[in-house]
Design a protein around this motif. Structure first.
Motif, PDB file in Angstrom:
ATOM      1  N   MET A  40       0.887  -1.250  -0.009  1.00 34.76           N
ATOM      2  CA  MET A  40      -0.074  -0.186  -0.005  1.00 34.76           C
ATOM      3  C   MET A  40       0.942   1.315  -0.160  1.00 34.76           C
ATOM      4  SD  MET A  40      -2.994   0.945   2.959  1.00 34.76           S
ATOM      5  CE  MET A  40      -1.395   2.005   3.719  1.00 34.76           C
ATOM      6  N   ILE A  41       0.500   2.066  -1.078  1.00 32.75           N
ATOM      7  CA  ILE A  41       1.373   3.315  -0.964  1.00 32.75           C
ATOM      8  C   ILE A  41       0.761   4.345   0.122  1.00 32.75           C
ATOM      9  CG2 ILE A  41       2.174   5.170  -2.481  1.00 32.75           C
ATOM     10  CD1 ILE A  41       1.851   3.446  -4.840  1.00 32.75           C
ATOM     11  N   VAL A  42       1.660   5.000   0.932  1.00 30.68           N
ATOM     12  CA  VAL A  42       1.270   6.115   2.050  1.00 30.68           C
ATOM     13  C   VAL A  42       0.886   7.193   1.288  1.00 30.68           C
ATOM     14  CG1 VAL A  42       1.582   6.725   4.394  1.00 30.68           C
ATOM     15  CG2 VAL A  42       2.474   4.487   3.870  1.00 30.68           C
ATOM     16  N   ILE A  43       0.198   7.801   1.421  1.00 38.45           N
ATOM     17  CA  ILE A  43      -0.090   9.346   1.269  1.00 38.45           C
ATOM     18  C   ILE A  43      -0.014  10.293   2.480  1.00 38.45           C
ATOM     19  CG2 ILE A  43      -1.756  11.069   0.505  1.00 38.45           C
ATOM     20  CD1 ILE A  43      -1.171   9.038  -1.782  1.00 38.45           C
ATOM     21  N   LYS A  44       1.130  11.035   2.270  1.00 36.73           N
ATOM     22  CA  LYS A  44       1.462  11.968   3.652  1.00 36.73           C
ATOM     23  C   LYS A  44       0.497  12.901   3.910  1.00 36.73           C
ATOM     24  CE  LYS A  44       5.021   9.051   3.816  1.00 36.73           C
ATOM     25  NZ  LYS A  44       5.276   8.196   2.609  1.00 36.73           N
ATOM     26  N   THR A  45       0.139  13.184   5.013  1.00 38.17           N
ATOM     27  CA  THR A  45      -0.796  14.317   5.244  1.00 38.17           C
ATOM     28  C   THR A  45       0.227  15.388   5.437  1.00 38.17           C
ATOM     29  OG1 THR A  45      -0.238  14.212   7.651  1.00 38.17           O
ATOM     30  CG2 THR A  45      -2.068  12.821   7.154  1.00 38.17           C
ATOM     31  N   PRO A  46      -0.468  16.774   5.340  1.00 37.22           N
ATOM     32  CA  PRO A  46       0.311  18.027   5.259  1.00 37.22           C
ATOM     33  C   PRO A  46       1.186  18.146   6.459  1.00 37.22           C
ATOM     34  CG  PRO A  46      -1.892  18.360   4.726  1.00 37.22           C
ATOM     35  CD  PRO A  46      -1.685  17.095   4.983  1.00 37.22           C
ATOM     36  N   ARG A  47       0.907  17.443   7.660  1.00 37.71           N
ATOM     37  CA  ARG A  47       1.877  17.313   8.943  1.00 37.71           C
ATOM     38  C   ARG A  47       2.947  16.464   8.463  1.00 37.71           C
ATOM     39  NH1 ARG A  47       2.078  13.785  12.455  1.00 37.71           N
ATOM     40  NH2 ARG A  47       3.450  14.157  14.432  1.00 37.71           N
ATOM     41  N   GLU A  48       2.788  15.183   7.923  1.00 36.55           N
ATOM     42  CA  GLU A  48       3.749  14.344   7.851  1.00 36.55           C
ATOM     43  C   GLU A  48       4.705  14.857   6.851  1.00 36.55           C
ATOM     44  OE1 GLU A  48       2.197  10.023   8.501  1.00 36.55           O
ATOM     45  OE2 GLU A  48       1.093  11.033   6.890  1.00 36.55           O
ATOM     46  N   GLN A  49       4.124  15.492   5.734  1.00 35.88           N
ATOM     47  CA  GLN A  49       5.158  16.177   4.652  1.00 35.88           C
ATOM     48  C   GLN A  49       6.067  17.451   5.168  1.00 35.88           C
ATOM     49  OE1 GLN A  49       2.308  17.933   1.492  1.00 35.88           O
ATOM     50  NE2 GLN A  49       1.046  15.877   1.409  1.00 35.88           N
ATOM     51  N   ASP A  50       5.506  17.881   6.238  1.00 42.37           N
ATOM     52  CA  ASP A  50       6.308  18.828   6.818  1.00 42.37           C
ATOM     53  C   ASP A  50       7.316  18.222   7.556  1.00 42.37           C
ATOM     54  OD1 ASP A  50       6.814  21.809   6.992  1.00 42.37           O
ATOM     55  OD2 ASP A  50       6.469  21.525   9.191  1.00 42.37           O
ATOM     56  N   LEU A  51       7.432  17.077   8.072  1.00 43.14           N
ATOM     57  CA  LEU A  51       8.113  16.454   8.912  1.00 43.14           C
ATOM     58  C   LEU A  51       9.119  15.860   7.948  1.00 43.14           C
ATOM     59  CD1 LEU A  51       5.785  14.623  11.703  1.00 43.14           C
ATOM     60  CD2 LEU A  51       7.652  16.285  12.045  1.00 43.14           C
ATOM     61  N   MET A  52       8.703  15.163   6.688  1.00 49.69           N
ATOM     62  CA  MET A  52       9.701  14.734   5.822  1.00 49.69           C
ATOM     63  C   MET A  52      10.655  15.837   5.338  1.00 49.69           C
ATOM     64  SD  MET A  52       9.035  11.536   5.435  1.00 49.69           S
ATOM     65  CE  MET A  52       9.933  11.300   3.701  1.00 49.69           C
ATOM     66  N   ARG A  53       9.997  16.993   4.993  1.00 53.72           N
ATOM     67  CA  ARG A  53      10.888  18.350   4.729  1.00 53.72           C
ATOM     68  C   ARG A  53      12.119  18.272   5.624  1.00 53.72           C
ATOM     69  NH1 ARG A  53       5.858  20.634   3.665  1.00 53.72           N
ATOM     70  NH2 ARG A  53       5.658  20.410   1.413  1.00 53.72           N
TER      71      ARG A  53
ATOM     72  N   GLU B 209      -0.812  13.346  -5.262  1.00 56.20           N
ATOM     73  CA  GLU B 209      -0.203  14.203  -4.467  1.00 56.20           C
ATOM     74  C   GLU B 209       0.019  13.521  -2.996  1.00 56.20           C
ATOM     75  OE1 GLU B 209      -2.873  17.429  -3.944  1.00 56.20           O
ATOM     76  OE2 GLU B 209      -1.631  18.492  -2.629  1.00 56.20           O
ATOM     77  N   GLY B 210       1.088  13.912  -2.320  1.00 57.53           N
ATOM     78  CA  GLY B 210       1.524  13.348  -0.854  1.00 57.53           C
ATOM     79  C   GLY B 210       2.125  12.023  -0.955  1.00 57.53           C
ATOM     80  N   MET B 211       2.698  11.474  -2.408  1.00 61.13           N
ATOM     81  CA  MET B 211       3.590  10.332  -1.951  1.00 61.13           C
ATOM     82  C   MET B 211       5.025  10.918  -1.883  1.00 61.13           C
ATOM     83  SD  MET B 211       2.166   7.811  -5.347  1.00 61.13           S
ATOM     84  CE  MET B 211       0.604   6.933  -5.078  1.00 61.13           C
ATOM     85  N   CYS B 212       5.603  10.193  -1.116  1.00 62.13           N
ATOM     86  CA  CYS B 212       7.183  10.344  -1.056  1.00 62.13           C
ATOM     87  C   CYS B 212       8.021   9.354  -1.765  1.00 62.13           C
ATOM     88  CB  CYS B 212       7.433  10.635   0.611  1.00 62.13           C
ATOM     89  SG  CYS B 212       6.734  12.395   1.124  1.00 62.13           S
ATOM     90  N   LEU B 213       8.648   9.717  -2.415  1.00 59.66           N
ATOM     91  CA  LEU B 213       9.408   8.769  -3.326  1.00 59.66           C
ATOM     92  C   LEU B 213      11.109   9.137  -3.155  1.00 59.66           C
ATOM     93  CD1 LEU B 213       7.387   8.713  -6.452  1.00 59.66           C
ATOM     94  CD2 LEU B 213       7.003   7.168  -4.549  1.00 59.66           C
ATOM     95  N   ALA B 214      11.732   7.739  -2.916  1.00 60.47           N
ATOM     96  CA  ALA B 214      13.339   8.135  -3.109  1.00 60.47           C
ATOM     97  C   ALA B 214      13.529   7.402  -4.316  1.00 60.47           C
ATOM     98  CB  ALA B 214      13.986   7.201  -2.026  1.00 60.47           C
TER      99      ALA B 214
END
Ligand code: MG
Length: 256
Positions: free
Chosen positions: A1-14, A196-201
Motif C-alpha cells: 500500500m502506498i502511503v499518502i502523507k498528510t500535510p503534517r507528515e509532509q512537513d516532517l519529511m521536509r 499528491e502526497g506520495m514521498c518517493l526515493a
C-alpha cells in the motif's frame, strides 16, 4: 500500500530531508584524497546528530555503519572503514539517511576525489541527469511510476550505460523502504498512478559496463562483476499538486 502523507507528515519529511541536504553541503568541500571512508562517515554522522537526528542506516538490518560509502566499482552498501583510503581519481558515492521525529530523508551523491578521468565524470553526470530528466517529465500527479523507471533506463542506456537490476528506489516516510519499489528500468504507462502526497526515493544506479553485480564477503558491499565503475544519485521527493518538491536538497543547489 502506498502511503499518502498528510500535510503534517509532509512537513516532517521536509525537516528530515533538510538534514540530509546539510550533510551534502558539507561533503562537497570536505571529500579529498587521503581521507578514509570512516572519516567521511564520521563527518556525516556528526552533522546528522548535531541537528537532532539519527543516522537511519546504523543498525538497520544490522548494517554496521552510519552511512553507506561505495568507491569506484562498488555500487551500494559499502561499510565505512578506516582502512579504505580515498585516492586521487576515485569516485565515491555517499548514501545518507537521517531520521528526525520518526520520519526519514534518504539521498545519495557520487563525489569526485580530486581530478577524475573523463569517463568517470561522464558516468556520474549522466546518472544525475537521468534523475532530473525523469522527474521533470513524470514526477507529477497522474503519471505512472513506470514512466519514471522507463525514462531513467532510456536516458542511461541510450548513452551507452547499463542499469543495475538488483536495487531499486522506493517509497519513503516513517519507514526507510515503503511501497512502491521503483526500478530504474521498466515500461512506460505501467505501475501505480502518482498522487499528491506520495514521498518517493528515486535513485538511479548506473554501470559503465555490464550491469551484473556480486555481493562481497562482508555480506553488504555490492560490486560490479566486471570491475568497471558505477555511479549512484538519489533524492527523496514529494509529489505535489502540480509536480514535485525535492526534500533532500537545499534550494540554492536545485537545478531541476
Ligand atoms: Mg534509497
Amino acid at each position: 500500500m502506498i502511503v499518502i502523507k498528510t500535510p503534517r507528515e509532509q512537513d516532517l519529511m521536509r525537516k528530515a530531508g533538510h538534514i540530509v541536504a546539510l550533510v551534502f553541503k558539507e561533503l562537497k568541500d570536505y571529500i579529498k584524497p587521503g581521507l578514509s571512508t570512516l572519516d567521511v562517515a564520521n563527518m556525516c554522522e556528526k552533522i546528522i546528530r548535531s541537528n537532532g537526528a539519527y543516522p537511519t542506516f546504523l543498525g538497520m538490518y544490522d548494517f554496521p555503519g552510519s552511512v553507506c560509502i561505495s568507491v569506484n566499482e562498488e555500487v551500494v552498501h559499502g561499510i565505512p572503514s578506516k582502512h579504505r583510503i580515498l585516492r586521487e581519481g576515485d569516485i565515491v558515492s555517499v548514501d545518507v539517511g537521517a531520521t528526525l521525529n520518526g520520519y526519514i530523508g534518504d539521498a545519495c551523491r557520487t563525489y569526485f576525489v580530486g581530478t577524475v578521468t573523463e569517463n568517470a565524470r561522464r558516468l556520474v553526470t549522466v546518472t544525475e541527469e537521468s534523475f532530473w530528466d525523469a522527474v521533470n517529465k513524470f514526477a507529477h500527479p497522474g503519471a505512472r511510476l513506470g514512466d519514471i523507471s522507463h525514462a531513467i533506463q532510456e536516458y542511461c542506456e541510450s548513452r551507452g550505460y547499463s542499469i543495475i537490476r538488483e536495487y531499486t528506489g522506493h517509497g519513503v516516510g516513517s519507514k526507510l523502504h515503503e511501497d512502491p519499489y521503483i526500478p530504474n528500468y521498466g515500461e512506460s504507462g505501467t505501475g501505480p498512478v502518482l498522487k499528491e502526497g506520495m514521498c518517493l526515493a528515486i535513485e538511479p544506479m548506473v554501470a559503465e559496463g555490464h550491469h551484473a553485480i556480486r555481493v562481497g564477503k562482508d555480506g553488504w558491499v555490492a560490486r560490479m562483476k566486471d570491475g568497471k565503475l558505477s555511479s549512484h544519485y538519489e533524492n527523496s521527493i514529494l509529489i505535489t499538486k502540480d509536480g514535485y518538491e525535492v526534500l533532500t536538497m537545499l534550494k540554492e543547489d536545485h537545478h531541476g
